[in-house]
Design a protein around this motif. Structure first.
Motif, PDB file in Angstrom:
ATOM      1  N   MET A 163      42.743  44.604  37.971  1.00 59.55           N
ATOM      2  CA  MET A 163      42.063  44.915  39.156  1.00 59.55           C
ATOM      3  C   MET A 163      42.929  43.881  40.190  1.00 59.55           C
ATOM      4  O   MET A 163      42.967  44.261  41.591  1.00 59.55           O
ATOM      5  CB  MET A 163      40.696  44.393  39.219  1.00 59.55           C
ATOM      6  N   LEU A 164      43.528  42.636  39.708  1.00 60.25           N
ATOM      7  CA  LEU A 164      44.209  41.945  40.687  1.00 60.25           C
ATOM      8  C   LEU A 164      45.582  42.267  40.670  1.00 60.25           C
ATOM      9  O   LEU A 164      46.346  42.395  39.815  1.00 60.25           O
ATOM     10  CB  LEU A 164      43.994  40.388  40.737  1.00 60.25           C
TER      11      LEU A 164
ATOM     12  N   LEU B  49      47.459  35.765  40.228  1.00 59.57           N
ATOM     13  CA  LEU B  49      47.117  35.233  38.938  1.00 59.57           C
ATOM     14  C   LEU B  49      48.277  34.116  38.849  1.00 59.57           C
ATOM     15  O   LEU B  49      49.357  34.284  38.649  1.00 59.57           O
ATOM     16  CB  LEU B  49      47.121  36.074  37.806  1.00 59.57           C
ATOM     17  N   MET B  50      47.679  32.971  38.871  1.00 62.45           N
ATOM     18  CA  MET B  50      48.436  31.698  38.648  1.00 62.45           C
ATOM     19  C   MET B  50      47.809  30.853  37.420  1.00 62.45           C
ATOM     20  O   MET B  50      47.419  29.927  37.337  1.00 62.45           O
ATOM     21  CB  MET B  50      48.843  30.929  39.962  1.00 62.45           C
ATOM     22  N   THR B  51      48.340  31.686  36.166  1.00 56.55           N
ATOM     23  CA  THR B  51      47.722  30.716  35.031  1.00 56.55           C
ATOM     24  C   THR B  51      48.689  29.648  34.343  1.00 56.55           C
ATOM     25  O   THR B  51      49.933  29.829  34.612  1.00 56.55           O
ATOM     26  CB  THR B  51      47.541  31.824  34.131  1.00 56.55           C
TER      27      THR B  51
ATOM     28  N   LEU C  51      34.829  36.042  38.796  1.00 61.84           N
ATOM     29  CA  LEU C  51      34.112  37.044  39.410  1.00 61.84           C
ATOM     30  C   LEU C  51      34.333  36.797  40.987  1.00 61.84           C
ATOM     31  O   LEU C  51      34.206  37.776  41.877  1.00 61.84           O
ATOM     32  CB  LEU C  51      32.721  36.732  39.262  1.00 61.84           C
ATOM     33  N   ILE C  52      34.445  35.560  41.735  1.00 62.45           N
ATOM     34  CA  ILE C  52      34.689  35.723  43.000  1.00 62.45           C
ATOM     35  C   ILE C  52      36.011  36.318  43.347  1.00 62.45           C
ATOM     36  O   ILE C  52      36.214  36.979  44.396  1.00 62.45           O
ATOM     37  CB  ILE C  52      34.889  34.131  43.407  1.00 62.45           C
ATOM     38  N   ALA C  53      37.233  36.242  42.605  1.00 58.60           N
ATOM     39  CA  ALA C  53      38.361  36.883  42.960  1.00 58.60           C
ATOM     40  C   ALA C  53      38.292  38.385  42.833  1.00 58.60           C
ATOM     41  O   ALA C  53      38.513  39.020  43.715  1.00 58.60           O
ATOM     42  CB  ALA C  53      39.323  36.304  41.788  1.00 58.60           C
ATOM     43  N   LEU C  54      37.403  38.722  41.812  1.00 57.57           N
ATOM     44  CA  LEU C  54      37.424  40.048  41.813  1.00 57.57           C
ATOM     45  C   LEU C  54      36.524  40.871  42.918  1.00 57.57           C
ATOM     46  O   LEU C  54      36.728  42.112  43.404  1.00 57.57           O
ATOM     47  CB  LEU C  54      36.328  40.520  40.424  1.00 57.57           C
TER      48      LEU C  54
END
Length: 385
Positions: A105-106, A111-113, A20-23
């Protein structure tokens, strides 16, 4: 060869709060280079998160709205001596929906999964493969800190999503069905009907022990379904052990996972002390961070620490109730505390879940004939640190 990646904001932990912070930051600061680092392959893991309609407002509500999977206008509670429908909206978020929305959205680079983290500071993240992230600011949202620094009990559960042949007949969520045998503390079953033939059945305990016997509780879920006459197959499983906090040293808890690093989610102590609900806090801190101009490491630390410390101070009433629940009530009689609580007004109940109880609410909760022995209640309150 190990590489160093530079970015504006590194968020360590791709659970609910980190996502949520990233979004929120990406939406508010689209030119900012944000990285979301998660050890697993998906964002959000394998979970359901629920919240009440009164929990979120404005920007918080808008942030969460795209990932809501299910919503209902009301919900039920059931106790041996009392059953009730409360006309309060209730919503559920699925981790799969959160993962899909984050990926939409990002930017891909954000994204570093599948990347484990060895350590982080206010401005750097060291990955297990030797790579580093050099950031203007870092937020650690990797989950619980050192819970030995907190006191209280545990909320633990095993949940099965079932597909029921011919339908289950449940029309609204049952937030607490405490008509079941009281075992290992306060026990209730939680029901979320997703479609006419699928629902989540979650067997939950407010227990003195964090030990979770998955096989035994899974068998009780199956027994509950049989007693309802459901012929069902399991299509999803989840489990959890959450702290129910009655006291502790907040400053020490914060420092246990890095004194100078900004934190969010459970790592920051941001969850309802009594219910364990964490989504409202995750949305609030995400919006708070996104509204800042200075996202440097020190500024983020100071912001998140002040916010979490203020929340801890303001929630002393709920920790006091937890103390009475675990120290004054016999384990098999704890349901009486909740049974009495759910006789109060729906508006008071909604404010309680939102951790926004008024002074009058608190007096109302504590007034009248207590559902626990008075002597034990006084002793429990007198013995708190």
């Amino acid at each position: 060869m190990p590489a160093t990646h530079k970015c504006d904001l590194a968020i360590v932990g791709g659970g609910l709060s980190g996502a949520l912070i990233a979004l929120a930051v990406q939406a508010r600061h689209p030119a900012m280079d944000v990285r979301l680092v998660e050890a697993g392959e998906t964002i959000g893991g394998n979970h359901f998160w629920s919240f009440f309609g009164a929990d979120l407002h404005g920007a918080e509500q808008a942030l969460v709205a795209p990932v809501i999977a299910h919503g209902w206008p009301d919900y039920d509670v059931r106790f041996p001596g009392h059953a009730r429908t409360l006309a309060q909206p209730y919503f559920t978020v699925r981790s799969a929906a959160l993962d899909a929305h984050v990926r939409r959205m990002l930017p891909r680079r954000a994204l570093m999964t599948g990347r484990s983290v060895l350590a982080c500071s206010a401005t750097a993240v060291v990955l297990s493969d030797g790579d580093r992230l050099s950031a203007t600011g870092v937020i650690d949202a990797r989950g619980v800190g050192d819970v030995s620094l907190l006191s209280g009990g545990w909320q633990k559960f095993v949940g099965h999503e079932l597909r029921v042949t011919g339908g289950h007949g449940v029309t609204r969520p049952v937030v607490m069905d405490a008509t079941v045998p009281q075992l290992d503390g306060y026990r209730f079953v939680y029901l979320l009907p997703f479609t006419p033939d699928t629902l989540l059945v979650e067997d939950t305990y407010y227990s003195d022990s964090a030990v979770l016997n998955d096989a035994a509780i899974a068998a009780r879920v199956a027994e509950y379904a049989r007693e309802k006459g459901w012929q069902a197959e399991v299509i999803h499983r989840e489990r959890g052990v959450l702290p129910v906090v009655s006291g502790g040293d907040f400053a020490a808890y914060w420092q246990s996972s890095g004194a100078k690093v900004a934190k969010a989610g459970v790592r920051a102590g941001l969850f309802h002390p009594t219910t364990g609900y964490s989504l409202p806090d995750a949305a609030r801190i995400a919006v708070l961070i996104a509204n800042q101009r200075d996202l440097s490491g020190k500024a983020l630390h100071d912001l998140t620490f002040r916010h979490a410390a203020r929340s801890w101070r303001q929630r002393g009433f709920y920790r006091m109730l937890d103390l009475m629940l675990f120290k004054a009530a016999d384990p098999d009689q704890r349901y009486r505390v909740l049974e009495r609580f759910y006789r109060l007004s729906p508006e008071l109940v909604a404010r309680f879940y939102a951790a926004r109880s008024t002074g009058l609410d608190k007096l109302r909760v504590l007034s009248g004939k207590p559902p626990v022995p008075v002597g034990r209640a006084i002793a429990a309150l007198g013995g708190r640190a």
